[in-house]
Write a protein that holds these residues in place. Sequence first.
Motif, PDB file in Angstrom:
ATOM      1  N   TYR A 215      -6.473 -38.565 -43.564  1.00  0.00           N
ATOM      2  CA  TYR A 215      -5.739 -37.532 -42.813  1.00  0.00           C
ATOM      3  C   TYR A 215      -6.707 -36.550 -42.146  1.00  0.00           C
ATOM      4  CZ  TYR A 215      -1.381 -39.111 -44.964  1.00  0.00           C
ATOM      5  OH  TYR A 215      -0.307 -39.863 -45.340  1.00  0.00           O
ATOM      6  N   SER A 216      -7.809 -36.246 -42.871  1.00  0.00           N
ATOM      7  CA  SER A 216      -8.757 -35.273 -42.311  1.00  0.00           C
ATOM      8  C   SER A 216      -9.410 -35.825 -41.035  1.00  0.00           C
ATOM      9  CB  SER A 216      -9.825 -34.935 -43.342  1.00  0.00           C
ATOM     10  OG  SER A 216     -10.445 -36.115 -43.787  1.00  0.00           O
ATOM     11  N   GLU A 217      -9.694 -37.149 -41.027  1.00  0.00           N
ATOM     12  CA  GLU A 217     -10.297 -37.759 -39.832  1.00  0.00           C
ATOM     13  C   GLU A 217      -9.304 -37.769 -38.669  1.00  0.00           C
ATOM     14  OE1 GLU A 217     -11.533 -41.330 -42.282  1.00  0.00           O
ATOM     15  OE2 GLU A 217     -12.965 -41.465 -40.639  1.00  0.00           O
ATOM     16  N   ILE A 218      -8.038 -38.077 -39.000  1.00  0.00           N
ATOM     17  CA  ILE A 218      -7.012 -38.106 -37.945  1.00  0.00           C
ATOM     18  C   ILE A 218      -6.858 -36.702 -37.364  1.00  0.00           C
ATOM     19  CG2 ILE A 218      -4.616 -38.687 -37.379  1.00  0.00           C
ATOM     20  CD1 ILE A 218      -4.643 -40.539 -39.840  1.00  0.00           C
ATOM     21  N   ALA A 219      -6.911 -35.704 -38.254  1.00  0.00           N
ATOM     22  CA  ALA A 219      -6.783 -34.323 -37.795  1.00  0.00           C
ATOM     23  C   ALA A 219      -7.896 -34.006 -36.784  1.00  0.00           C
ATOM     24  CB  ALA A 219      -6.855 -33.369 -38.980  1.00  0.00           C
ATOM     25  N   GLU A 220      -9.092 -34.527 -37.066  1.00  0.00           N
ATOM     26  CA  GLU A 220     -10.218 -34.297 -36.154  1.00  0.00           C
ATOM     27  C   GLU A 220     -10.020 -35.026 -34.824  1.00  0.00           C
ATOM     28  OE1 GLU A 220     -14.790 -34.348 -36.671  1.00  0.00           O
ATOM     29  OE2 GLU A 220     -13.868 -34.795 -38.618  1.00  0.00           O
ATOM     30  N   VAL A 221      -9.540 -36.273 -34.921  1.00  0.00           N
ATOM     31  CA  VAL A 221      -9.303 -37.050 -33.698  1.00  0.00           C
ATOM     32  C   VAL A 221      -8.268 -36.360 -32.820  1.00  0.00           C
ATOM     33  CG1 VAL A 221      -8.374 -39.235 -32.783  1.00  0.00           C
ATOM     34  CG2 VAL A 221      -9.892 -39.276 -34.765  1.00  0.00           C
ATOM     35  N   MET A 222      -7.200 -35.886 -33.459  1.00  0.00           N
ATOM     36  CA  MET A 222      -6.079 -35.332 -32.697  1.00  0.00           C
ATOM     37  C   MET A 222      -6.227 -33.833 -32.414  1.00  0.00           C
ATOM     38  SD  MET A 222      -4.052 -38.004 -32.425  1.00  0.00           S
ATOM     39  CE  MET A 222      -2.492 -37.337 -31.938  1.00  0.00           C
ATOM     40  N   GLY A 223      -7.208 -33.197 -33.046  1.00  0.00           N
ATOM     41  CA  GLY A 223      -7.402 -31.762 -32.873  1.00  0.00           C
ATOM     42  C   GLY A 223      -6.266 -30.947 -33.441  1.00  0.00           C
ATOM     43  N   LYS A 224      -5.717 -31.391 -34.584  1.00  0.00           N
ATOM     44  CA  LYS A 224      -4.590 -30.700 -35.232  1.00  0.00           C
ATOM     45  C   LYS A 224      -4.941 -30.443 -36.691  1.00  0.00           C
ATOM     46  CE  LYS A 224      -1.683 -30.915 -31.853  1.00  0.00           C
ATOM     47  NZ  LYS A 224      -1.107 -29.743 -31.288  1.00  0.00           N
ATOM     48  N   SER A 225      -4.085 -29.653 -37.373  1.00  0.00           N
ATOM     49  CA  SER A 225      -4.363 -29.409 -38.789  1.00  0.00           C
ATOM     50  C   SER A 225      -3.926 -30.623 -39.611  1.00  0.00           C
ATOM     51  CB  SER A 225      -3.599 -28.181 -39.263  1.00  0.00           C
ATOM     52  OG  SER A 225      -2.218 -28.484 -39.317  1.00  0.00           O
ATOM     53  N   GLU A 226      -4.496 -30.738 -40.804  1.00  0.00           N
ATOM     54  CA  GLU A 226      -4.171 -31.866 -41.678  1.00  0.00           C
ATOM     55  C   GLU A 226      -2.678 -31.850 -42.029  1.00  0.00           C
ATOM     56  OE1 GLU A 226      -7.467 -32.383 -44.494  1.00  0.00           O
ATOM     57  OE2 GLU A 226      -6.043 -33.542 -45.688  1.00  0.00           O
ATOM     58  N   GLY A 227      -2.139 -30.643 -42.228  1.00  0.00           N
ATOM     59  CA  GLY A 227      -0.717 -30.509 -42.566  1.00  0.00           C
ATOM     60  C   GLY A 227       0.168 -31.056 -41.457  1.00  0.00           C
ATOM     61  N   ALA A 228      -0.192 -30.724 -40.224  1.00  0.00           N
ATOM     62  CA  ALA A 228       0.599 -31.202 -39.085  1.00  0.00           C
ATOM     63  C   ALA A 228       0.525 -32.725 -38.983  1.00  0.00           C
ATOM     64  CB  ALA A 228       0.103 -30.565 -37.799  1.00  0.00           C
ATOM     65  N   ILE A 229      -0.648 -33.283 -39.297  1.00  0.00           N
ATOM     66  CA  ILE A 229      -0.809 -34.746 -39.232  1.00  0.00           C
ATOM     67  C   ILE A 229       0.065 -35.421 -40.294  1.00  0.00           C
ATOM     68  CG2 ILE A 229      -2.471 -36.651 -39.566  1.00  0.00           C
ATOM     69  CD1 ILE A 229      -2.836 -35.040 -36.912  1.00  0.00           C
ATOM     70  N   LYS A 230       0.045 -34.866 -41.524  1.00  0.00           N
ATOM     71  CA  LYS A 230       0.870 -35.444 -42.599  1.00  0.00           C
ATOM     72  C   LYS A 230       2.338 -35.389 -42.201  1.00  0.00           C
ATOM     73  CE  LYS A 230      -2.103 -34.639 -46.559  1.00  0.00           C
ATOM     74  NZ  LYS A 230      -2.395 -33.802 -47.696  1.00  0.00           N
ATOM     75  N   ALA A 231       2.724 -34.276 -41.603  1.00  0.00           N
ATOM     76  CA  ALA A 231       4.121 -34.120 -41.196  1.00  0.00           C
ATOM     77  C   ALA A 231       4.481 -35.118 -40.101  1.00  0.00           C
ATOM     78  CB  ALA A 231       4.339 -32.699 -40.706  1.00  0.00           C
ATOM     79  N   ASN A 232       3.561 -35.311 -39.157  1.00  0.00           N
ATOM     80  CA  ASN A 232       3.812 -36.284 -38.085  1.00  0.00           C
ATOM     81  C   ASN A 232       3.948 -37.696 -38.641  1.00  0.00           C
ATOM     82  OD1 ASN A 232       3.886 -35.385 -35.248  1.00  0.00           O
ATOM     83  ND2 ASN A 232       2.057 -34.276 -35.848  1.00  0.00           N
ATOM     84  N   TYR A 233       3.113 -38.005 -39.629  1.00  0.00           N
ATOM     85  CA  TYR A 233       3.159 -39.334 -40.238  1.00  0.00           C
ATOM     86  C   TYR A 233       4.490 -39.540 -40.961  1.00  0.00           C
ATOM     87  CZ  TYR A 233       1.410 -43.453 -42.751  1.00  0.00           C
ATOM     88  OH  TYR A 233       1.222 -44.725 -43.239  1.00  0.00           O
ATOM     89  N   PHE A 234       4.907 -38.505 -41.666  1.00  0.00           N
ATOM     90  CA  PHE A 234       6.175 -38.555 -42.390  1.00  0.00           C
ATOM     91  C   PHE A 234       7.330 -38.786 -41.407  1.00  0.00           C
ATOM     92  CE2 PHE A 234       9.950 -36.289 -44.037  1.00  0.00           C
ATOM     93  CZ  PHE A 234      10.132 -36.976 -45.221  1.00  0.00           C
TER      94      PHE A 234
END
Lengths: 205, 183
Positions: free
Chosen positions: B148-167
């Motif tokens: 999730y932390s790597e995706i957050a870096e790729v997308m320029g978003k917070s880890e929380g937002a990435i987890k929420a998007n995945y959900f």
Amino acid sequence: MRCKDIKFKLIGYFENNLSPEEKKLVQNHLDTCLRCQKELEEIVSTFELLKKESPIEPGEIYWTNFVPVVRSRIEKKEETGVVIIPKWKFAGGVVTLVIFFLLGIFLFKEDRKVMFKSGTETYSYLLPAEDEKIEELFYAEEDESSLRSLITEADRKKLVLAEEELEEYYWEKGGKEKSLEELDLKQLENLKKTLEKEKFKREIL
Amino acid sequence: MDEEKTQDLISRFKSGEEKAFNELVSLYKKGIFNLVFRMVRNKEDAMDLAQEVFVKVYHSLKDFRGESRFSTWLHRIAVNLSLNFTERDKFRSFISLPDLTQPVLSSDSPLKDFEKKQISEAIDQAVLSLPKKQKAVFVLRHYQELQYSEIAEVMGKSEGAIKANYFQALKKLKKSLAHFEEW
């Protein structure tokens, strides 16, 4: 813990990606909540279904030719006029453009002298730049792209920051049914107001 | 991926060794093809786009300062190109026939192959209909298996937002694929 907080952690639970404390909380909740048990079962079956997806293989020839094709595409692009301009030349070009642009605005302002008559006297005045912008906005209201061109880079950055702040705040609250993109205007407006209230509270406390 | 080897190849390329770029491409081409294919869901387009990613990388690599990992930067380029392509391609896919991509099938059971093809097509449609941010997060997490932390870096978003998007993405896929769950 409530169902809406647990639901959000179910993927992490399935992926074995939670801290031991969180895992225990989810496990305790699942022991007693049929609804969340069902939710977890559905997550598991969706992942099972996704596993059935067929792999795609473009073929050995594609892989063998991959690098040569990339190379020829690079060369082609260079031949067809993608000119790499040195940074200092680029900067010089930008400065020249800005000068011409400002000069244009100045000349435009001169042309925008408004003349009107009152009785026997004739008056003239220069339309201020701010008014011009408002006027432009008025005519551009139907045309989103023109509107966008009126937003300065600084405004755009501010907008991006505001959007990110709103999104983080939204997800921090956890257990959402909809993503931010799916909220309607009224819901977004309410969310913005709540965020502003909380920011205000934080500032005065 | 071997980060040390990657760094070595990048610095060799930057100092003028063109061959190092070829090695870099060979190292990452399969992962990028897979990422791009899962984003655009069309084999021909993915084959073309994966190569375009490296053309773009070639022209930008000299400016890559290593502030993030190379793979993060590369994923960002691939995701952006795929998303731009999908946006441009919306009209074409609206008027054209369904994709004729043939998944790799094992011919031991025609019925199973048929089922597999049906499921693959349904997953294609379900993933394509995700909002673009959710689609990118889903692909990076599920197929590329990024943290999730790597995706957050790729997308320029917070880890929380990435987890929420995945959900959210998974929830939508679950809904779109509900009729297949008995299979």
